[in-house]
Write an enzyme that holds these catalytic residues in place. Sequence first.
Site, PDB file in Angstrom:
ATOM      1  N   GLU A   1       0.829  -1.208   0.000  1.00  7.54           N
ATOM      2  CA  GLU A   1       0.000   0.000   0.000  1.00  7.54           C
ATOM      3  C   GLU A   1       0.865   1.260   0.000  1.00  7.54           C
ATOM      4  O   GLU A   1       0.509   2.273  -0.618  1.00  7.54           O
ATOM      5  CB  GLU A   1      -0.937   0.002   1.206  1.00  7.54           C
ATOM      6  CG  GLU A   1      -1.975  -1.114   1.176  1.00  7.54           C
ATOM      7  CD  GLU A   1      -2.804  -1.094  -0.097  1.00  7.54           C
ATOM      8  OE1 GLU A   1      -3.328  -0.015  -0.443  1.00  7.54           O
ATOM      9  OE2 GLU A   1      -2.923  -2.149  -0.743  1.00  7.54           O
TER      10      GLU A   1
ATOM     11  N   TRP B   1       1.727   1.687  -3.482  1.00  3.34           N
ATOM     12  CA  TRP B   1       0.656   2.224  -4.329  1.00  3.34           C
ATOM     13  C   TRP B   1       0.777   3.734  -4.485  1.00  3.34           C
ATOM     14  O   TRP B   1       0.490   4.284  -5.547  1.00  3.34           O
ATOM     15  CB  TRP B   1      -0.711   1.854  -3.745  1.00  3.34           C
ATOM     16  CG  TRP B   1      -1.857   2.439  -4.505  1.00  3.34           C
ATOM     17  CD1 TRP B   1      -2.514   3.591  -4.232  1.00  3.34           C
ATOM     18  CD2 TRP B   1      -2.473   1.914  -5.697  1.00  3.34           C
ATOM     19  NE1 TRP B   1      -3.510   3.827  -5.152  1.00  3.34           N
ATOM     20  CE2 TRP B   1      -3.506   2.806  -6.073  1.00  3.34           C
ATOM     21  CE3 TRP B   1      -2.251   0.773  -6.473  1.00  3.34           C
ATOM     22  CZ2 TRP B   1      -4.304   2.599  -7.191  1.00  3.34           C
ATOM     23  CZ3 TRP B   1      -3.062   0.572  -7.588  1.00  3.34           C
ATOM     24  CH2 TRP B   1      -4.072   1.475  -7.931  1.00  3.34           C
TER      25      TRP B   1
ATOM     26  N   TRP C   1     -23.064  10.217 -18.010  1.00 10.93           N
ATOM     27  CA  TRP C   1     -23.235  10.541 -16.598  1.00 10.93           C
ATOM     28  C   TRP C   1     -24.547  11.303 -16.389  1.00 10.93           C
ATOM     29  O   TRP C   1     -24.990  12.055 -17.254  1.00 10.93           O
ATOM     30  CB  TRP C   1     -22.079  11.413 -16.104  1.00 10.93           C
ATOM     31  CG  TRP C   1     -20.722  10.795 -16.202  1.00 10.93           C
ATOM     32  CD1 TRP C   1     -19.717  11.163 -17.048  1.00 10.93           C
ATOM     33  CD2 TRP C   1     -20.213   9.702 -15.430  1.00 10.93           C
ATOM     34  NE1 TRP C   1     -18.612  10.381 -16.844  1.00 10.93           N
ATOM     35  CE2 TRP C   1     -18.885   9.471 -15.852  1.00 10.93           C
ATOM     36  CE3 TRP C   1     -20.741   8.903 -14.421  1.00 10.93           C
ATOM     37  CZ2 TRP C   1     -18.078   8.477 -15.307  1.00 10.93           C
ATOM     38  CZ3 TRP C   1     -19.942   7.904 -13.865  1.00 10.93           C
ATOM     39  CH2 TRP C   1     -18.636   7.697 -14.311  1.00 10.93           C
TER      40      TRP C   1
ATOM     41  N   ASN D   1     -10.141   3.073   4.401  1.00 14.08           N
ATOM     42  CA  ASN D   1      -9.881   2.790   2.989  1.00 14.08           C
ATOM     43  C   ASN D   1     -10.940   1.892   2.355  1.00 14.08           C
ATOM     44  O   ASN D   1     -11.381   2.122   1.223  1.00 14.08           O
ATOM     45  CB  ASN D   1      -8.503   2.152   2.818  1.00 14.08           C
ATOM     46  CG  ASN D   1      -8.152   1.947   1.356  1.00 14.08           C
ATOM     47  OD1 ASN D   1      -8.052   2.905   0.598  1.00 14.08           O
ATOM     48  ND2 ASN D   1      -7.988   0.702   0.940  1.00 14.08           N
TER      49      ASN D   1
ATOM     50  N   TRP E   1     -17.000  10.522 -11.869  1.00 12.81           N
ATOM     51  CA  TRP E   1     -16.007  10.291 -10.814  1.00 12.81           C
ATOM     52  C   TRP E   1     -15.230  11.555 -10.460  1.00 12.81           C
ATOM     53  O   TRP E   1     -14.801  11.736  -9.312  1.00 12.81           O
ATOM     54  CB  TRP E   1     -15.032   9.180 -11.215  1.00 12.81           C
ATOM     55  CG  TRP E   1     -14.175   9.458 -12.423  1.00 12.81           C
ATOM     56  CD1 TRP E   1     -14.440   9.133 -13.717  1.00 12.81           C
ATOM     57  CD2 TRP E   1     -12.899  10.124 -12.438  1.00 12.81           C
ATOM     58  NE1 TRP E   1     -13.424   9.550 -14.549  1.00 12.81           N
ATOM     59  CE2 TRP E   1     -12.467  10.156 -13.786  1.00 12.81           C
ATOM     60  CE3 TRP E   1     -12.089  10.688 -11.457  1.00 12.81           C
ATOM     61  CZ2 TRP E   1     -11.253  10.740 -14.173  1.00 12.81           C
ATOM     62  CZ3 TRP E   1     -10.877  11.279 -11.838  1.00 12.81           C
ATOM     63  CH2 TRP E   1     -10.476  11.286 -13.182  1.00 12.81           C
TER      64      TRP E   1
ATOM     65  N   TRP F   1      -9.697   7.126  -7.463  1.00 12.68           N
ATOM     66  CA  TRP F   1     -11.016   7.331  -8.064  1.00 12.68           C
ATOM     67  C   TRP F   1     -11.111   6.665  -9.435  1.00 12.68           C
ATOM     68  O   TRP F   1     -12.137   6.056  -9.769  1.00 12.68           O
ATOM     69  CB  TRP F   1     -11.337   8.825  -8.155  1.00 12.68           C
ATOM     70  CG  TRP F   1     -11.929   9.337  -6.876  1.00 12.68           C
ATOM     71  CD1 TRP F   1     -11.272   9.870  -5.816  1.00 12.68           C
ATOM     72  CD2 TRP F   1     -13.317   9.301  -6.512  1.00 12.68           C
ATOM     73  NE1 TRP F   1     -12.162  10.180  -4.809  1.00 12.68           N
ATOM     74  CE2 TRP F   1     -13.418   9.843  -5.219  1.00 12.68           C
ATOM     75  CE3 TRP F   1     -14.475   8.872  -7.156  1.00 12.68           C
ATOM     76  CZ2 TRP F   1     -14.639   9.970  -4.547  1.00 12.68           C
ATOM     77  CZ3 TRP F   1     -15.697   9.008  -6.507  1.00 12.68           C
ATOM     78  CH2 TRP F   1     -15.772   9.542  -5.214  1.00 12.68           C
TER      79      TRP F   1
END
Length: 451
Positions: A262, A265, A293, A331, A349, A372
């Site tokens: 992580e 990441w 959307w 998270n 998003w 996202w």
Amino acid sequence: MTTVIHWFRQDLRLADNPALAAACAQGAVIPVYIFDNVRPGDRRMGGASRWWLHHSLRSLDADLRAIGSRLILRRGESVSVMMALIAETGADAVHANRQFEHWWRSADDELAAVTTLTLHDGNQLAPPADVQTGSGTRFRVFTPWWRALLRQMPPRRPVPAPTHISTPEVASDRLEDWDLLPTRPNWATGFDIWAPGEAGASARLATFLPVIETYEVGRNLPAHPATSRLSPHLHFGEIGPATIWHHASKAAGEGAEPFLREIGWRDYATNLIDQFPDYAERNGKPSLDGLRWREGPDADADFEAWTKGQTGYPIVDAGMRELWVTGWMHNRVRMIAASFMIKHLLIDWRRGERWFWDTLCEADYAANGANWQWVAGSGVDAPLFSRIMAPLSQSEKFDAGDYIRKWVPELASLPEPWIHDPEEFGQRPQNYPPKRVGHREARERALAARS
């Protein structure tokens, strides 16, 4: 005597700070932080980040004063302010840790063209461009990128903090005059769970290390304190990833891998904005550019309900309320809440990313955009858009009952399994809203919008 400037940005620490160490080795040091609301454009710091910055700068100044220095504060467009500071002090050079947001990269280029600027790699496990495929190209997909990074690990040893810094007399702004803290109203009263600053970051890591081997399972359980909560400290650079890597590896050996993955990441997200500077603004997969959307008053009402934790989905509402009160969200719940906004409410998003930008203490251009886009299925390494999380079953699967009771007090008296879906069991209190949309209806609408 040579005088140099250390330009603090997202490296608000003394230890493991290569740029600061290099500046100290060169001569007297002017440690400066420039509050720049010009160059980032519409990526100016959000409210929660400004709160954190205030306290982090105050902590950094105290740490500098303890070793004979102090933090110089200036405000304005970075390059202009820096050039004025150089003219004022006669400084011979500037040292800074490299940033990869496009507005900082352009500032570095402009500054390097007119003065001696030395950039150091202090905020990543490895410089993004150094993690390459066997053919010398850049990675887009996380898993092979992670394997390649591991071949370069462990990272460099952390640089010790300076024990003394000689700083000439230089005028400084008053931190209080920057008005970083909310006052009318003070919506940050719940932020007192945090201790911004280098000492706070070290304490947070020390608290987490004894339970690091429970992280792989515990990180998915919102009601259980198994995550590190280091993300705001990492974002502001109050602790470096190399320091975390070495401490975590020493504490848990191979058992630290899920947590270190992580930490990796965040480096991976930086790798993406290094290749795609506008990654937080546009789809990584152009095939999703035509997705329909929802827009208009109904979508706006749904978005507002989502931001306020009033969707009728307890796990989503708990997360959104935790975010508003504390500037942070668990998270696993972030993924559920983001997926709900994107797939269930069918809202772009980017609108959710902007909400997080304003409300997360650690609002990070690279990590926020990458996260996202992963949830949306629009990222260069993301599951298909058709992967739609079921928030109600996720809530029960990950034992979120007590988490919901904490953040949605209207439901606190409900037992399992009603707490996860009170409307389905006919147990919805009158002071808790009905679902904005049914799960099956939302799924069908999302799939139709993609086709």
